[in-house]
Design a protein around this motif. Structure first.
Motif, PDB file in Angstrom:
ATOM      1  N   VAL A 188       0.723  -1.205   0.150  1.00 17.65           N
ATOM      2  CA  VAL A 188      -0.161   0.042  -0.095  1.00 17.65           C
ATOM      3  C   VAL A 188       0.768   1.139  -0.206  1.00 17.65           C
ATOM      4  N   LEU A 189       2.224   1.114   0.184  1.00 20.59           N
ATOM      5  CA  LEU A 189       3.138   2.363   0.046  1.00 20.59           C
ATOM      6  C   LEU A 189       4.270   1.876  -0.585  1.00 20.59           C
ATOM      7  N   LYS A 190       4.910   2.742  -1.538  1.00 20.09           N
ATOM      8  CA  LYS A 190       6.037   2.440  -2.229  1.00 20.09           C
ATOM      9  C   LYS A 190       6.833   3.526  -2.491  1.00 20.09           C
ATOM     10  N   LEU A 191       8.144   3.470  -2.185  1.00 16.11           N
ATOM     11  CA  LEU A 191       9.025   4.626  -2.533  1.00 16.11           C
ATOM     12  C   LEU A 191       9.966   4.432  -3.585  1.00 16.11           C
ATOM     13  N   THR A 192      10.378   5.430  -4.085  1.00 14.38           N
ATOM     14  CA  THR A 192      11.551   5.329  -5.318  1.00 14.38           C
ATOM     15  C   THR A 192      12.092   6.679  -5.192  1.00 14.38           C
ATOM     16  N   THR A 193      13.620   6.529  -5.550  1.00 10.83           N
ATOM     17  CA  THR A 193      14.432   7.645  -5.786  1.00 10.83           C
ATOM     18  C   THR A 193      14.797   7.774  -7.124  1.00 10.83           C
TER      19      THR A 193
ATOM     20  N   PHE B  17      23.895  17.201  -1.109  1.00 15.90           N
ATOM     21  CA  PHE B  17      23.473  16.850  -2.432  1.00 15.90           C
ATOM     22  C   PHE B  17      21.823  16.632  -2.127  1.00 15.90           C
ATOM     23  N   ASP B  18      21.005  16.742  -3.079  1.00 19.63           N
ATOM     24  CA  ASP B  18      19.530  16.470  -3.048  1.00 19.63           C
ATOM     25  C   ASP B  18      19.190  15.158  -3.858  1.00 19.63           C
ATOM     26  N   VAL B  19      18.300  14.555  -3.100  1.00 20.86           N
ATOM     27  CA  VAL B  19      17.828  13.284  -3.886  1.00 20.86           C
ATOM     28  C   VAL B  19      16.288  13.310  -3.842  1.00 20.86           C
ATOM     29  N   PRO B  20      15.801  13.323  -5.359  1.00 22.81           N
ATOM     30  CA  PRO B  20      14.442  13.302  -5.467  1.00 22.81           C
ATOM     31  C   PRO B  20      13.778  12.105  -4.945  1.00 22.81           C
ATOM     32  N   VAL B  21      12.696  12.089  -4.138  1.00 21.77           N
ATOM     33  CA  VAL B  21      11.896  10.837  -4.002  1.00 21.77           C
ATOM     34  C   VAL B  21      10.375  10.875  -4.325  1.00 21.77           C
ATOM     35  N   VAL B  22       9.939   9.704  -4.501  1.00 23.50           N
ATOM     36  CA  VAL B  22       8.467   9.775  -4.887  1.00 23.50           C
ATOM     37  C   VAL B  22       7.553   8.798  -4.291  1.00 23.50           C
ATOM     38  N   ILE B  23       6.566   8.943  -3.760  1.00 24.17           N
ATOM     39  CA  ILE B  23       5.675   8.252  -2.874  1.00 24.17           C
ATOM     40  C   ILE B  23       4.622   7.748  -3.691  1.00 24.17           C
ATOM     41  N   SER B  24       4.398   6.442  -3.737  1.00 23.59           N
ATOM     42  CA  SER B  24       3.026   6.004  -4.321  1.00 23.59           C
ATOM     43  C   SER B  24       2.235   5.238  -3.276  1.00 23.59           C
ATOM     44  N   ARG B  25       0.976   5.634  -3.286  1.00 25.50           N
ATOM     45  CA  ARG B  25       0.065   5.140  -1.987  1.00 25.50           C
ATOM     46  C   ARG B  25      -1.048   4.345  -2.737  1.00 25.50           C
ATOM     47  N   SER B  26      -1.639   3.463  -1.888  1.00 30.27           N
ATOM     48  CA  SER B  26      -3.062   2.854  -2.186  1.00 30.27           C
ATOM     49  C   SER B  26      -4.119   3.832  -1.780  1.00 30.27           C
ATOM     50  N   ALA B  27      -5.019   3.888  -2.840  1.00 29.80           N
ATOM     51  CA  ALA B  27      -6.290   4.814  -2.485  1.00 29.80           C
ATOM     52  C   ALA B  27      -6.725   4.771  -0.985  1.00 29.80           C
TER      53      ALA B  27
ATOM     54  N   PRO C 145      14.579  14.460   8.482  1.00 30.98           N
ATOM     55  CA  PRO C 145      13.405  13.694   7.700  1.00 30.98           C
ATOM     56  C   PRO C 145      12.742  14.927   6.914  1.00 30.98           C
ATOM     57  N   LEU C 146      11.958  14.050   6.037  1.00 30.98           N
ATOM     58  CA  LEU C 146      10.961  14.733   4.825  1.00 30.98           C
ATOM     59  C   LEU C 146       9.697  14.262   5.089  1.00 30.98           C
ATOM     60  N   THR C 147       8.708  15.018   5.418  1.00 27.32           N
ATOM     61  CA  THR C 147       7.487  14.389   5.477  1.00 27.32           C
ATOM     62  C   THR C 147       6.491  14.813   4.495  1.00 27.32           C
ATOM     63  N   LEU C 148       5.871  13.949   3.628  1.00 24.54           N
ATOM     64  CA  LEU C 148       5.033  13.816   2.732  1.00 24.54           C
ATOM     65  C   LEU C 148       3.928  13.585   2.851  1.00 24.54           C
ATOM     66  N   THR C 149       2.805  14.395   3.116  1.00 28.11           N
ATOM     67  CA  THR C 149       1.298  14.590   3.361  1.00 28.11           C
ATOM     68  C   THR C 149       0.586  13.812   2.225  1.00 28.11           C
TER      69      THR C 149
ATOM     70  N   ASP D  81       3.382  13.521  -3.254  1.00 26.52           N
ATOM     71  CA  ASP D  81       3.890  12.445  -3.813  1.00 26.52           C
ATOM     72  C   ASP D  81       5.430  12.831  -4.059  1.00 26.52           C
ATOM     73  N   ASP D  82       5.686  13.831  -4.228  1.00 30.17           N
ATOM     74  CA  ASP D  82       7.113  13.948  -4.605  1.00 30.17           C
ATOM     75  C   ASP D  82       7.978  15.020  -3.558  1.00 30.17           C
ATOM     76  N   GLY D  83       9.128  14.929  -3.338  1.00 28.22           N
ATOM     77  CA  GLY D  83       9.868  15.717  -2.370  1.00 28.22           C
ATOM     78  C   GLY D  83      11.359  15.606  -2.817  1.00 28.22           C
ATOM     79  N   ILE D  84      12.214  16.377  -2.037  1.00 25.34           N
ATOM     80  CA  ILE D  84      13.499  16.491  -2.209  1.00 25.34           C
ATOM     81  C   ILE D  84      14.024  16.009  -0.694  1.00 25.34           C
ATOM     82  N   LEU D  85      14.851  14.936  -0.456  1.00 26.63           N
ATOM     83  CA  LEU D  85      15.807  14.502   0.759  1.00 26.63           C
ATOM     84  C   LEU D  85      17.188  15.287   0.604  1.00 26.63           C
ATOM     85  N   ARG D  86      17.400  15.960   1.430  1.00 31.99           N
ATOM     86  CA  ARG D  86      18.727  16.894   1.381  1.00 31.99           C
ATOM     87  C   ARG D  86      19.819  16.010   2.252  1.00 31.99           C
TER      88      ARG D  86
END
Length: 787
Positions: free
Chosen positions: A680-685, A698-708, A732-736, A740-745
């Protein structure tokens, strides 16, 4: 992190029984410790409790532990995915830090250690005591570790599936270098593959330990050249318990000697068979030197310094009281005698004859492995008429052989022996045959672990091996028994019998403790009292001498029965669980015998199925709670094609009759069974394989996929290897929900230790029902370089 202790929920009661669980060993890391100093070591084992008792079977070694159990040592990725992810889970260890003090005069070699608690006793495990330069592997990345000046020994472990440990050495002079693997002797259950390559990548030598006996390789090195040593399991397995020691030495290497033992008080020429002892080249050859053997009955071996043009080698030669002969040509020998020969490559067997009188007892011992040879030996005994009266292949725990027989007639007897395995005709295909009279005597043996229940009885069997026709009564005594533990006053093995079964009794008010005891036997032989100490057979591998496996220390553990049961509600139910989320299973706690204390539920060390990083979470059950939720976090790497199971147990602190707090462990009556569904939750960089200057942010773009159906906050964090703690960090980076997208520094320290490629883990964590973790990981590969 969410791997912290949790508290229980509410209500109910019932009853069922499963046997309690004794602790198991285990390993030490590092497995090699230095004499004359205090060593910091991590002692690992399975189903440990906070009140473990620790025993070392050598008075020159003393252990003191912190008593604090570490976290579950789950095997890290890449064990969790790919074609090998479905293999059965190896036991999950926990570790305790310890200080081990070793006397400076203790001889180098293996030392056994052991643990016990109120649930039982473990088998023995091994430590290696060294007088040389010992270091510990120091890397988390798959890069060669530069080793210092030789000789040196490095302790490491193959902790991950597919792991290949690599070391780099630079030859200081021209000559031979040997690399010896010690793993099976330490109790590590892997088959090592050892390779040496030069700086051009050319393979110089290799060893595949398919027999499980460890091994050594030798190669010719050139001054100033760099060489690479590689080690992995033959099946590319990995685990925290796969510890090893690589000893790397310069100069020739002695494999065996002729004779393979030296007669006390004599001076004679000895042939040394080994690699490079004459030419300095990596070939098997031999040389001779005169050796004087000490006439000291207390010594079991003599160390001779073999001087060659290419270096000095210390060689341990066992001491003997027999006439030690070499390359005996005559088939008719005068016994008692010991003969060291090379089994000729054009012969399938060898035969020796000697004169025997009727009713004599004779002992035949045939060794190869124990004296440095490579033969798998077996033999048979023929009487004067050519009738086979006895035969022997392997003694327990070794490929060597031995037996005693009684002669029914007088005449010339024969011993015919052979190699039971294929041969190559190498110079180290030697054997030592010992033929000697047996005179009236006896030895005693029993199990090394005795478990005795508080207020109950346990049956102890002592076996007698009789020699030379001795058939008399043997009186038995036990020393070191704790207060409240007793054996029968008339404990004995009757005349003509070979064993005695006696009841060991523990009073209901005894302390629940473990202790080292010794069992002795006394008998009258030829008018004089003879005493012998009983020995037990400890675990070993085929490299061991059978005599080395026998130890006189017996571990007696007094146990208590846990006053509770742990029962799984809906035992036959298969629970549907999303990968990466937490399975919630109801458990019922049944207290008995008036017990009202707290109980802690834990995952068990041994699991029936693969885990891929999954784990149970510790739950504290208060005294007034009888029904609880037990949470098992299931890795996102688990497959959906099989059911998954989680075995659990309960642990409770219970005072013994003397008021000592002991921790009792009871398995649950069933494992939690789960069926995996999609995550129900998937993280990709989105970061590519990046190269970063040391000290940069340096910055790492992250993407969260959630189940509906799973609209939850996700917190993204950075996890770094232990070696990079303090060198890399990220807020820590919080994605509400809806974001779905964010930057982890990520910040890097200006530290050269970061140089090279690192595998980092980025983790997203959300909470199911605001309590239970749902986790997804993504691997991040980064190369750091100097500006």
């Amino acid at each position: 992190m969410f791997w912290t202790n949790l508290v229980a929920l509410t209500l109910i009661t019932a009853g069922t029984a499963c046997a309690q669980k004794a602790p198991k060993l285990g390993y030490a890391f590092p497995p090699a410790i230095n004499a004359g100093v205090t060593n910091k070591v991590h002692l690992g084992g399975f189903d440990f409790t906070p009140d473990m008792q620790w025993f070392v079977h050598n008075d020159g070694v003393r252990v003191e532990t912190s008593g604090v159990l570490g976290d579950y040592q789950l095997t890290p990725p890449p064990y969790w995915f790919g074609p090998r992810a479905g293999v059965a889970a190896l036991p999950v260890a926990r570790e305790v830090t310890a200080q081990i003090e070793v006397d400076s005069n203790l001889r180098a070699g293996l030392v056994r250690w052991q643990v016990a608690n109120a649930n039982g006793a473990s088998q023995t495990a091994m430590l290696y005591v060294s007088h040389g330069h010992e270091i510990i592997e120091d890397r988390s990345r798959d890069l060669p570790q530069r080793l210092p000046e030789l000789p040196v020994a490095v302790s490491g472990r193959l902790s991950r599936l597919t792991e290949v440990d690599r070391y780099e050495i630079v030859a200081e002079v021209d000559g031979l270098i040997s690399v010896e693997l010690m793993a099976r002797r330490l109790g590590a259950s892997f088959h090592g593959v050892l390779r040496v390559r030069n700086s051009d990548g050319q393979l110089l030598t290799e060893l595949s330990d398919t027999q499980g006996i460890d091994g050594v390789v030798t190669f010719s090195a050139a001054s100033g050249r760099t060489y690479f040593i590689e080690l992995h399991d033959a099946d590319f397995r990995g685990d925290r318990a796969f510890v090893y020691r690589l000893a790397i030495n310069r100069g020739p290497r002695v494999v065996c000697t002729l004779p393979s033992a030296g007669q006390r008080g004599t001076t004679r020429e000895v042939e040394f068979v080994g690699i490079g002892v004459v030419s300095g080249k990596p070939i098997m050859e031999s040389c001779q030197q005169v050796v004087t053997f000490p006439n000291d009955p207390q010594l079991i071996a003599h160390t001779h310094s073999l001087t060659t043009p290419f270096g000095t080698v210390d060689v341990n030669i066992p001491l003997s009281d027999l006439d030690e002969q070499v390359q005996v040509a005559s088939k008719l020998v005068t016994a008692p005698v010991a003969m060291t020969n090379v089994l000729s490559p054009d012969q399938d067997n060898e035969c020796f004859l000697w004169s025997v009188e009727k009713d004599e007892f004779w002992s035949i011992d045939l060794q190869s492995r124990a004296v440095g040879g490579q033969l798998d030996v077996a033999f048979s005994i023929l009487d004067p008429n050519g009738k086979q009266i006895a035969e022997m292949d392997d003694l327990a725990g070794t490929t060597d052989a031995g037996l005693e027989f009684h002669a029914d007639v007088s005449g010339v007897f024969s011993v015919i022996f052979r190699s039971a395995a294929s041969r190559t005709g190498a110079a180290d295909e030697i054997y030592r045959l010992q033929i000697r009279r047996s005179f009236p005597d006896f030895s005693l043996s029993l199990l090394q672990q005795i478990v005795a229940p508080l207020g109950g009885n346990t049956e102890v069997t002592v076996q007698a091996t009789r020699y030379g026709g001795f058939a008399g009564e043997i009186r038995l005594v036990a020393g070191g028994l704790p207060l409240g533990v007793s054996v029968p006053a008339d404990w004995k093995i009757l005349a003509g019998k070979n064993e005695c079964k006696a009841v060991l009794a523990v009073t209901p008010d005894a302390a629940v403790n473990a202790a080292i005891i010794k069992v002795g036997g006394f008998a009258i032989i030829d008018g004089a009292e003879v005493s012998r100490t009983a020995t037990a057979l400890a675990p070993a591998n085929f490299l061991s001498n059978a005599a080395e496996r026998r130890i006189a220390q017996v571990l007696l553990a007094v146990t208590m029965s846990p006053p509770f049961d742990v029962q799984l509600i809906d035992r036959t139910r298969q629970r549907e669980v999303h990968r990466g989320s937490t399975c919630l299973a109801e458990m019922e706690i049944v207290r008995r015998d008036g017990f009202t204390g707290e109980i802690k539920l834990e995952m068990a060390a041994e699991q029936a199925r693969y885990l891929c990083g999954s784990r149970g979470l510790d739950v504290h059950v208060p005294a007034d709670v009888t029904r609880v939720i037990y949470p098992s976090w299931m890795s996102e790497y688990l497959g959906t094609e099989f059911t998954i199971r989680m075995a659990t147990h309960g642990v409770a602190a219970v005072p013994d009759p003397k008021g000592n707090v002991r921790y009792l462990m009871k398995p649950a009556d069933a494992a939690i069974t789960m069926i995996m569904e999609g995550a129900v939750l998937k993280l990709t960089t989105r970061a590519d394989d990046s190269t970063i200057n040391i000290g940069d942010t340096f910055d790492v773009p992250v993407v969260i996929s959630r189940s509906a159906q799973f609209a939850k906050d996700a917190i993204v964090t950075l996890e770094v290897p232990q070696e990079a703690v303090g060198l890399l960090d990220a807020e820590p980076l919080t994605l509400t929900p809806g974001q779905d997208d964010g930057i982890l520094r990520i910040r890097s320290a200006n530290d050269d230790r970061l140089t090279g490629r690192w595998s980092l883990n980025v983790r997203a964590t959300a909470m199911q029902e605001n309590m239970w973790p749902v986790i997804s990981d993504s691997e991040l590969s980064v190369v750091f370089k100097n500006r």
